[in-house]
Design an enzyme around this catalytic site. Structure first.
Site, PDB file in Angstrom:
ATOM      1  N   GLU A 156      24.842  47.218 126.138  1.00 41.19           N
ATOM      2  CA  GLU A 156      24.880  47.854 124.824  1.00 41.19           C
ATOM      3  C   GLU A 156      25.325  49.305 124.992  1.00 41.19           C
ATOM      4  OE1 GLU A 156      21.797  48.521 121.070  1.00 41.19           O
ATOM      5  OE2 GLU A 156      21.006  48.485 123.113  1.00 41.19           O
ATOM      6  N   LYS A 180      25.207  44.271 115.434  1.00 40.93           N
ATOM      7  CA  LYS A 180      23.770  44.068 115.669  1.00 40.93           C
ATOM      8  C   LYS A 180      23.020  43.879 114.348  1.00 40.93           C
ATOM      9  CE  LYS A 180      19.988  46.459 118.111  1.00 40.93           C
ATOM     10  NZ  LYS A 180      19.694  47.698 118.876  1.00 40.93           N
ATOM     11  N   CYS A 205      20.466  43.646 122.214  1.00 39.81           N
ATOM     12  CA  CYS A 205      19.205  44.349 122.486  1.00 39.81           C
ATOM     13  C   CYS A 205      18.029  43.868 121.624  1.00 39.81           C
ATOM     14  CB  CYS A 205      19.417  45.854 122.342  1.00 39.81           C
ATOM     15  SG  CYS A 205      18.152  46.860 123.190  1.00 39.81           S
TER      16      CYS A 205
END
Length: 275
Positions: free
Chosen positions: A41, A113, A155
């Site tokens: 990330e 995300k 994440c």
């Protein structure tokens, strides 16, 4: 058997430096026989100083790091999963966006995300991703990669098993989890959650991670992992930055799912709860 590579890094505040490190990693991965490289990330810039970072941020089509890695992918004939870059979005905020790039250097898919990390930690650290980033709205599965059908997450998505279930039900073979986990949460949850997601979904999880003390003052946990469908860790990079390799056999998915066909046994969960 497919050879993949993971790049564990301590990304800094200068995109040009980060781009050089990424292109070096692409060359090393290709030289080591990998068909696909996975990066963490925020591979292009990691800077919590918003004013300082603002001068480096660009829309996707103008991002210099993205242009560099696309060129490197084409030069070295290797697929890339750039875990994510911070790019300017249409709504004035940023997108935490992952990229799948083929060996021609073409962007085959992007993923923003979905789950944003807002928290005040006991260490005194405070994170408010939603104040800067727009949440993604779509689930992304990429066909035709060297690792088969590749599901994309980033994440904090790791803590939401519903996303992994959706990807597994869509016949993903591998799910990527690029990350920049903090040290306290990494120590407590990184290994166990990645193994759990692999076991639940019955597939491979590939998690390239940030590690170390960064120029903006944060500390990240590292331990980039590859986990097989049985939950066995076949690669743990630990605290060593650089490119590491793993060989994965997608036939392992069929073997594990034949022993525990949990995906076939899922049933709709009723909305009502009896108290």
């Amino acid at each position: 058997m497919t050879r993949i590579a993971l790049f564990q890094s301590t990304t800094g505040i200068d995109p040009e430096v980060n781009a050089r490190r990424l292109t070096d990693a692409v060359e090393q991965a290709a030289g080591g026989g990998a068909e696909m490289l996975f990066t963490p990330e925020m591979s292009g810039l990691l800077d919590r100083d918003a004013k300082r970072a603002a001068s480096a941020l660009r829309p996707q089509e103008e991002d210099r790091v993205l242009a560099s890695v696309r060129e490197a992918a084409a030069k070295h004939r290797i697929w890339l999963h750039i875990g994510s870059l911070a790019v300017l979005a249409d709504d004035g905020k940023l997108a935490n966006r992952g990229f799948v790039i083929d060996r021609e250097g073409e962007v085959r898919a992007t993923y923003d995300k979905i789950h944003l990390f807002d928290v005040d930690l006991p260490t005194g650290e405070s994170w408010r991703e939603s104040s800067v980033y727009s949440a993604g709205a779509g689930v992304v599965l990429v066909n035709g990669t060297p690792v088969g059908k590749l599901g994309l997450t980033i994440c904090y998505d790791l803590r939401f098993p519903g996303l992994f279930a959706r990807l597994a039900e869509s016949d993903a073979d591998v799910i990527a989890v690029p990350a920049a986990f903090t040290v306290p949460t990494g120590k407590a949850h990184w290994h166990v959650l990645l193994r759990a997601r692999a076991i639940e979904a019955g597939l491979f999880v590939v998690a390239a991670a940030q590690f170390g003390h960064h120029e903006d003052g944060r500390n990240t946990f590292g331990h980039s992992l590859v986990v097989d469908p049985w939950g066995e860790i076949i690669l743990d990079v630990g605290k060593d930055n650089g490119v590491a390799f793993a060989d994965i056999d997608l036939k392992r998915i069929v073997d594990v799912r034949s022993r525990i066909p949990a995906l076939n046994h899922r049933r709709p969960i009723p909305d009502s709860v009896t108290l």
